[in-house]
Design a protein around this motif. Structure first.
Motif, PDB file in Angstrom:
ATOM      1  N   GLN A 121      -5.439 -39.255 -21.738  1.00  0.00           N
ATOM      2  CA  GLN A 121      -4.023 -39.297 -22.078  1.00  0.00           C
ATOM      3  C   GLN A 121      -3.601 -37.923 -22.571  1.00  0.00           C
ATOM      4  OE1 GLN A 121      -0.876 -39.973 -21.677  1.00  0.00           O
ATOM      5  NE2 GLN A 121      -1.280 -42.158 -22.009  1.00  0.00           N
ATOM      6  N   HIS A 170       0.869 -48.853 -24.603  1.00  0.00           N
ATOM      7  CA  HIS A 170      -0.552 -48.720 -24.260  1.00  0.00           C
ATOM      8  C   HIS A 170      -1.001 -49.629 -23.112  1.00  0.00           C
ATOM      9  CE1 HIS A 170      -0.349 -47.012 -28.342  1.00  0.00           C
ATOM     10  NE2 HIS A 170      -1.351 -46.242 -27.928  1.00  0.00           N
ATOM     11  N   THR A 172      -0.897 -49.723 -19.892  1.00  0.00           N
ATOM     12  CA  THR A 172      -1.457 -49.246 -18.628  1.00  0.00           C
ATOM     13  C   THR A 172      -2.705 -48.376 -18.776  1.00  0.00           C
ATOM     14  OG1 THR A 172      -0.019 -47.292 -18.632  1.00  0.00           O
ATOM     15  CG2 THR A 172       0.817 -49.288 -17.549  1.00  0.00           C
ATOM     16  N   TRP A 173      -3.051 -47.971 -20.001  1.00  0.00           N
ATOM     17  CA  TRP A 173      -4.130 -46.988 -20.102  1.00  0.00           C
ATOM     18  C   TRP A 173      -5.108 -47.167 -21.264  1.00  0.00           C
ATOM     19  CZ3 TRP A 173      -4.057 -43.874 -24.518  1.00  0.00           C
ATOM     20  CH2 TRP A 173      -2.862 -43.852 -25.231  1.00  0.00           C
ATOM     21  N   GLU A 228      10.322 -46.090 -28.466  1.00  0.00           N
ATOM     22  CA  GLU A 228      10.196 -46.636 -27.119  1.00  0.00           C
ATOM     23  C   GLU A 228      11.002 -47.926 -27.028  1.00  0.00           C
ATOM     24  OE1 GLU A 228      10.199 -46.809 -23.786  1.00  0.00           O
ATOM     25  OE2 GLU A 228       8.623 -45.287 -23.984  1.00  0.00           O
ATOM     26  N   HIS A 262       3.500 -40.188 -25.469  1.00  0.00           N
ATOM     27  CA  HIS A 262       2.595 -39.832 -24.382  1.00  0.00           C
ATOM     28  C   HIS A 262       3.390 -39.626 -23.093  1.00  0.00           C
ATOM     29  CE1 HIS A 262       1.019 -42.972 -27.128  1.00  0.00           C
ATOM     30  NE2 HIS A 262       0.009 -42.145 -27.275  1.00  0.00           N
ATOM     31  N   ILE A 263       2.792 -38.946 -22.145  1.00  0.00           N
ATOM     32  CA  ILE A 263       3.502 -38.679 -20.898  1.00  0.00           C
ATOM     33  C   ILE A 263       3.680 -39.948 -20.056  1.00  0.00           C
ATOM     34  CG2 ILE A 263       2.795 -36.265 -20.823  1.00  0.00           C
ATOM     35  CD1 ILE A 263       0.708 -37.070 -18.696  1.00  0.00           C
ATOM     36  N   THR A 264       2.965 -41.011 -20.381  1.00  0.00           N
ATOM     37  CA  THR A 264       3.116 -42.269 -19.647  1.00  0.00           C
ATOM     38  C   THR A 264       4.113 -43.221 -20.300  1.00  0.00           C
ATOM     39  OG1 THR A 264       1.207 -43.156 -20.841  1.00  0.00           O
ATOM     40  CG2 THR A 264       0.798 -42.200 -18.667  1.00  0.00           C
ATOM     41  N   ASP A 265       4.664 -42.862 -21.448  1.00  0.00           N
ATOM     42  CA  ASP A 265       5.637 -43.749 -22.102  1.00  0.00           C
ATOM     43  C   ASP A 265       6.837 -43.918 -21.172  1.00  0.00           C
ATOM     44  OD1 ASP A 265       3.865 -43.705 -24.171  1.00  0.00           O
ATOM     45  OD2 ASP A 265       5.124 -42.574 -25.543  1.00  0.00           O
ATOM     46  N   PRO A 266       7.188 -45.160 -20.835  1.00  0.00           N
ATOM     47  CA  PRO A 266       8.131 -45.371 -19.723  1.00  0.00           C
ATOM     48  C   PRO A 266       9.524 -44.803 -19.935  1.00  0.00           C
ATOM     49  CG  PRO A 266       7.642 -47.436 -20.865  1.00  0.00           C
ATOM     50  CD  PRO A 266       6.668 -46.428 -21.370  1.00  0.00           C
ATOM     51  N   TYR A 269       9.265 -40.655 -22.833  1.00  0.00           N
ATOM     52  CA  TYR A 269       8.924 -39.350 -22.269  1.00  0.00           C
ATOM     53  C   TYR A 269      10.028 -38.786 -21.370  1.00  0.00           C
ATOM     54  CZ  TYR A 269       6.460 -35.657 -19.798  1.00  0.00           C
ATOM     55  OH  TYR A 269       6.113 -34.450 -19.258  1.00  0.00           O
TER      56      TYR A 269
END
Length: 290
Positions: A121, A170, A172-173, A228, A262-266, A269
């Motif tokens: 991550q 969290h 997805t990862w 988020e 995080h860069i994956t936060d829908p 980010y």
């Protein structure tokens, strides 16, 4: 290419005592894993009876598929294989990967990579000067009428909302523990560390759909915020997240805001990328294979 040094002659590893931890680190709670977290353990390295390092590993109650690990080696014993020996000794405790954090380009990052660590991550630069004119303009354009302060909710309600948001972020990862475990873990944190009055939420149909949790006190030099959507598939999710972030930036006044995401936060980010004048360093979450 990083070269892994061989352990120095006379190196021995043994269970850490409180006296060992105090000698190396002073008052460092993480160095006492056996009392800090259930299932934790700590080892010290000695070179000819001189303390040369300490490592602590513990089961992560929130993310049980990876164990936490913390390590310290005094300058005198660095680059001699002491840290490698300590980490290798605890990797077999449960046979699961070890989780660490490091900024790229640092000695710590290079060391973990030398042990085979891989990034799972990335936390991007997230520091924002709330007093900057362009930031203030962005905030004024994105504030929303549905935003309300956290002090209108009870602590159990806020713990539920935090747990919902944490699961979204969290999903997805990084698998999490069961919801009841999360609620039990997060309850004390929300009670002791959350600033309710500065945390903000979007309510739609009497339900929290987005949140920005602010931690610490108004005496801290930076505002620490985590934001988020709790309903990421909602058509208004991006708008609601932006409204929460805009409200926190507005309330921060001249204090900088340090978001944590995080860069994956829908939705956090992508919204973060729209805000001008981002500063700070990226932070990698790394996994050392068992």
């Amino acid at each position: 290419m990083t070269t892994v040094a061989s352990p120095p002659a006379g190196l021995s590893l043994m269970a850490a005592s409180i006296a060992d931890a105090d000698s190396l680190l002073g008052d460092a709670p993480w160095a006492r894993a056996d009392g800090w977290r259930a299932g934790g353990s700590s080892l010290v390295a000695k070179v000819r009876d001189e303390l040369a390092g300490i490592v602590v590993t513990a089961t992560n109650a929130i993310h049980p598929t990876r164990d936490l690990v913390f390590m310290f080696v005094p300058d005198k014993f660095r680059r001699q294989g002491v840290g490698t020996a300590l980490v290798n000794a605890v990797k077999t405790r449960r046979g699961v990967p070890l989780s660490v954090k490091a900024h790229p380009g640092t000695v710590a990052h290079s060391f973990y990579k030398s042990l085979g660590a891989v990034r799972y991550q990335l936390c991007p630069p997230e520091r924002i000067d709330a007093s900057h004119a362009e930031v203030r303009l962005w905030a004024s354009e994105n504030r929303g009428e549905a935003v309300c302060a956290g002090d209108r909710f009870t602590l159990p309600q806020l713990t539920e909302a935090w747990t919902d948001m944490y699961a979204v972020v969290h999903a997805t990862w990084s698998p999490t523990a069961r919801r009841q475990t999360l609620l039990a873990e997060f309850g004390p944190m929300i009670k002791e560390e959350l600033d309710q009055s500065r945390s903000v939420f979007v309510l739609r149909d009497n339900r929290i759909t987005a949140a920005c949790f602010v931690f610490g006190t108004d005496q801290d030099p930076e505002v620490e915020a985590i934001c988020e959507s709790l309903d990421p598939t909602s058509a208004s999710a991006r708008q609601d997240v932006a409204a929460c972030m805009a409200e926190v930036l507005t309330d921060a006044g001249s204090n900088p805001v340090m978001f944590d995401g995080h860069i994956t936060d829908p939705h956090f980010y992508p919204t973060l990328q729209d805000i001008p004048v981002l500063t700070g360093r990226p932070l990698e979450l790394l996994e050392i294979p068992a």
